[in-house]
Design an enzyme around this catalytic site. Sequence first.
Site, mmCIF file in Angstrom:
data_model
loop_
_atom_site.group_PDB
_atom_site.id
_atom_site.type_symbol
_atom_site.label_atom_id
_atom_site.label_comp_id
_atom_site.label_asym_id
_atom_site.label_seq_id
_atom_site.Cartn_x
_atom_site.Cartn_y
_atom_site.Cartn_z
ATOM 1 N N LYS A 170 9.771 -7.905 -21.854
ATOM 2 C CA LYS A 170 10.225 -8.879 -22.844
ATOM 3 C C LYS A 170 9.916 -8.643 -24.276
ATOM 4 O O LYS A 170 8.854 -9.006 -24.700
ATOM 5 C CB LYS A 170 9.746 -10.467 -22.479
ATOM 6 C CG LYS A 170 10.842 -11.364 -23.291
ATOM 7 C CD LYS A 170 10.351 -12.761 -23.689
ATOM 8 C CE LYS A 170 9.786 -12.615 -25.114
ATOM 9 N NZ LYS A 170 10.649 -12.547 -26.176
ATOM 10 N N GLY A 223 0.362 -10.447 -29.438
ATOM 11 C CA GLY A 223 1.117 -11.391 -30.514
ATOM 12 C C GLY A 223 0.107 -12.161 -30.960
ATOM 13 O O GLY A 223 -0.909 -11.775 -31.289
ATOM 14 N N SER A 224 0.534 -13.512 -31.325
ATOM 15 C CA SER A 224 -0.387 -14.290 -32.075
ATOM 16 C C SER A 224 -1.348 -15.043 -31.175
ATOM 17 O O SER A 224 -1.408 -15.072 -30.055
ATOM 18 C CB SER A 224 0.717 -15.476 -32.759
ATOM 19 O OG SER A 224 1.010 -16.124 -31.785
ATOM 20 N N GLY A 228 -1.010 -16.283 -27.295
ATOM 21 C CA GLY A 228 -2.056 -15.716 -26.560
ATOM 22 C C GLY A 228 -2.791 -16.735 -25.631
ATOM 23 O O GLY A 228 -3.102 -16.682 -24.530
ATOM 24 N N GLU A 245 -3.882 -8.921 -26.690
ATOM 25 C CA GLU A 245 -4.119 -8.439 -27.829
ATOM 26 C C GLU A 245 -3.438 -9.246 -29.367
ATOM 27 O O GLU A 245 -2.380 -9.555 -28.878
ATOM 28 C CB GLU A 245 -3.729 -6.887 -28.204
ATOM 29 C CG GLU A 245 -4.492 -6.056 -27.377
ATOM 30 C CD GLU A 245 -5.851 -5.754 -27.818
ATOM 31 O OE1 GLU A 245 -6.211 -6.308 -28.931
ATOM 32 O OE2 GLU A 245 -6.617 -5.154 -27.101
ATOM 33 N N CYS A 279 -1.652 -5.782 -37.241
ATOM 34 C CA CYS A 279 -2.666 -6.589 -36.890
ATOM 35 C C CYS A 279 -3.913 -6.003 -37.230
ATOM 36 O O CYS A 279 -5.178 -6.512 -37.354
ATOM 37 C CB CYS A 279 -2.763 -6.694 -35.253
ATOM 38 S SG CYS A 279 -2.575 -4.918 -34.700
ATOM 39 N N GLN A 326 8.704 -15.392 -41.997
ATOM 40 C CA GLN A 326 7.260 -14.731 -42.340
ATOM 41 C C GLN A 326 7.058 -14.844 -43.847
ATOM 42 O O GLN A 326 6.030 -14.880 -44.565
ATOM 43 C CB GLN A 326 7.332 -13.440 -41.844
ATOM 44 C CG GLN A 326 6.092 -12.488 -41.955
ATOM 45 C CD GLN A 326 4.736 -13.339 -41.406
ATOM 46 O OE1 GLN A 326 4.931 -13.693 -40.069
ATOM 47 N NE2 GLN A 326 3.690 -13.264 -42.126
ATOM 48 N N GLU A 381 -5.129 -15.525 -40.605
ATOM 49 C CA GLU A 381 -4.426 -14.222 -40.506
ATOM 50 C C GLU A 381 -3.086 -14.669 -41.484
ATOM 51 O O GLU A 381 -2.328 -15.840 -41.082
ATOM 52 C CB GLU A 381 -3.992 -13.653 -39.382
ATOM 53 C CG GLU A 381 -3.408 -12.662 -39.275
ATOM 54 C CD GLU A 381 -2.992 -12.210 -38.114
ATOM 55 O OE1 GLU A 381 -2.206 -12.758 -37.156
ATOM 56 O OE2 GLU A 381 -3.079 -11.133 -37.675
HETATM 57 P P1 NAD Z 1 4.160 -14.250 -31.261
HETATM 58 O O1 NAD Z 1 2.853 -14.655 -30.433
HETATM 59 O O2 NAD Z 1 5.211 -15.242 -32.010
HETATM 60 O O3 NAD Z 1 5.128 -13.525 -29.958
HETATM 61 C C1 NAD Z 1 4.613 -12.439 -29.241
HETATM 62 C C2 NAD Z 1 5.669 -12.413 -28.021
HETATM 63 O O4 NAD Z 1 5.521 -13.325 -27.236
HETATM 64 C C3 NAD Z 1 7.350 -12.417 -28.403
HETATM 65 O O5 NAD Z 1 7.799 -11.387 -27.502
HETATM 66 C C4 NAD Z 1 7.595 -13.812 -28.149
HETATM 67 O O6 NAD Z 1 8.696 -14.221 -27.870
HETATM 68 C C5 NAD Z 1 6.535 -13.967 -26.971
HETATM 69 N N1 NAD Z 1 6.290 -15.578 -26.581
HETATM 70 C C6 NAD Z 1 6.543 -16.531 -27.507
HETATM 71 N N2 NAD Z 1 6.083 -17.910 -27.008
HETATM 72 C C7 NAD Z 1 5.852 -17.495 -25.514
HETATM 73 C C8 NAD Z 1 5.706 -18.294 -24.155
HETATM 74 N N3 NAD Z 1 5.574 -19.757 -24.307
HETATM 75 N N4 NAD Z 1 5.621 -17.549 -23.075
HETATM 76 C C9 NAD Z 1 5.539 -16.283 -23.055
HETATM 77 N N5 NAD Z 1 5.974 -15.275 -24.311
HETATM 78 C C10 NAD Z 1 6.149 -16.105 -25.450
HETATM 79 O O7 NAD Z 1 3.687 -12.890 -32.146
HETATM 80 P P2 NAD Z 1 4.525 -12.264 -33.221
HETATM 81 O O8 NAD Z 1 4.842 -13.293 -34.529
HETATM 82 O O9 NAD Z 1 5.733 -11.462 -32.694
HETATM 83 O O10 NAD Z 1 3.685 -11.018 -33.551
HETATM 84 C C11 NAD Z 1 2.694 -11.342 -34.804
HETATM 85 C C12 NAD Z 1 1.174 -11.305 -34.060
HETATM 86 O O11 NAD Z 1 1.171 -10.403 -33.369
HETATM 87 C C13 NAD Z 1 0.137 -11.440 -35.119
HETATM 88 O O12 NAD Z 1 -0.852 -12.308 -34.874
HETATM 89 C C14 NAD Z 1 -0.496 -9.892 -34.836
HETATM 90 O O13 NAD Z 1 -1.676 -9.925 -35.273
HETATM 91 C C15 NAD Z 1 -0.197 -10.006 -33.583
HETATM 92 N N6 NAD Z 1 -0.429 -8.347 -33.452
HETATM 93 C C16 NAD Z 1 -1.811 -8.109 -32.675
HETATM 94 C C17 NAD Z 1 -1.983 -6.679 -32.141
HETATM 95 C C18 NAD Z 1 -2.893 -6.155 -31.500
HETATM 96 O O14 NAD Z 1 -2.961 -5.197 -30.932
HETATM 97 N N7 NAD Z 1 -4.106 -6.917 -31.542
HETATM 98 C C19 NAD Z 1 -0.830 -5.823 -32.502
HETATM 99 C C20 NAD Z 1 0.421 -6.299 -33.166
HETATM 100 C C21 NAD Z 1 0.619 -7.501 -33.677
#
Ligand code: NAD
Length: 479
Positions: A170, A223-224, A228, A245, A279, A326, A381
């Site tokens: 996804k 993701g965020s 997470g 991550e 990130c 953003q 962040e």
């Molecule tokens: P986000 O958490 O909003 O979304 C990430 C993913 O999770 C998307 O595909 C989203 O649709 C999905 N998601 C959202 N709600 C969900 C739920 N209830 N159940 C399952 N999936 C769900 O993050 P974003 O805004 O897309 O990305 C930015 C964030 O990602 C920043 O915090 C950044 O630091 C982090 N990031 C971390 C790394 C790393 O390796 N540490 C790498 C890249 C980005």
Amino acid sequence: MFKNLINGEWVEGARVSRNINPSDTRDVVGEYAQADAAQAREAIAAAAKAQHAWGLSTPQQRFDILDSAGAEILARKAELGDLLAREEGKTLPEATGEVVRAGNIFKFFAGEALRVGGQVVPSVRPGVGVEVTREPVGVVGLITPWNFPIAIPAWKIAPALAYGNTVVLKPADLVPGSAWAIADILQRAGLPAGVFNLVMGRGSEVGQVLLDDRRVNAISFTGSVATGQRIAQACVARMAKFQLEMGGKNPMVVLDDADLEVAVNAAVNSGFFSTGQRCTASSRLIVTEGIHDRFVAAMAEKMKSIKVDDARKKGTDIGPVVDEKQLAQDLEYIAIGKSEGAKLVAGGEAIAKNADGAPGWYLRPALFTETTPQMRINREEIFGPVVSVVRVKGYEEALAQANDTEFGLSAGIATTSLKHATHFKRHVQAGMVMVNLPTAGVDYHVPFGGRKGSSYGPREQGTYAAEFYTTVKTAYTQA
Ligand code: NAD
């Protein structure tokens, strides 16, 4: 219209979403089918059905498919790089570099499929043999963010398939194009039906199904922090394996003995490249007082020459922010920084139109000085091209400030002192440390990940990926 891939078939979704170019919001990259919860369940069923046979496929079969996918990604790097720059907004060189990384990751894990081995260990009991082997985890759900639309899906899909798992991906809603391109490439590379499934759609709907369905044995998420945490709770509730991550507030230390040019180049790259939307980006520059004023002056001077423009235009240094939401978040943090008493010495203004008059989500990179470690701009962040400088007395204070954060992904130091570089590598609390290099920009064949609030579970990438995508079996035989 770009469709979802479920059980080897391209299927229409319940809805359609428009993929918009942030460099020119009049430009629609494409229309992408959005799956609903029922379709997500169909994808999981297909992955569950295909898993047994795929888990027993030969390493040669897996090598051939992953290697040919990697070769096609590399051969199409210009076209896929252009798509990525158009949908996400990083510059063409950055986007092409990300595509090359994705291609190399597929090739690396093609080789790893051949190298899955085990151990034969003497037993403590006479006449007994012990074997330790690795087996696939089963069906894995992959949930990815928008900021690396091709590399992050690649570094999850390639090891998952190499070690015999089946996949439901996804991708982030904002950037489905690059993930769709990988699905198309894998499908044509000859993967059996159901081994890889793509379900584009909302996190709260499609993502949530992956978390809650007991047929999904493991979830790999990037993701965020907030998402997470939800994922961790859902996975623990049903005892699924998971890996997270998440965010960062990565420090870069600049010491008095640093080479000024090296330090400024590393800081500009760390803070502003890819519009600060990495990130691993560094948004905290921790600078010792002997070099502080010279460093700030050199940063401000260098920032004057940074060209913010259409991501796909030659000569652009920094593309737009990914979307309106953003950009609003970045501007809000700039306002917070000012209200907290930080001094904005460069940038920070939104630019409504690029040099050609096209409307987009542009922001001039911002540099704050006179900031204190307690300010929100130094603790949370921001995820945009917004950087603050913290002045410290010497190395000990710099290290303490670097570690004074709930995150621990990446950390950097600019110094010519072997003593301080060595000490910093050992004592900074981060998963990745860079000496005289940007905090971002990492190799594809070594482990990637952090500690503290940035990451949870085994590392991604390199041979370390086997920890997550396999499960270990210990077998005893009486001869
Ligand atoms: P986000 O958490 O909003 O979304 C990430 C993913 O999770 C998307 O595909 C989203 O649709 C999905 N998601 C959202 N709600 C969900 C739920 N209830 N159940 C399952 N999936 C769900 O993050 P974003 O805004 O897309 O990305 C930015 C964030 O990602 C920043 O915090 C950044 O630091 C982090 N990031 C971390 C790394 C790393 O390796 N540490 C790498 C890249 C980005």
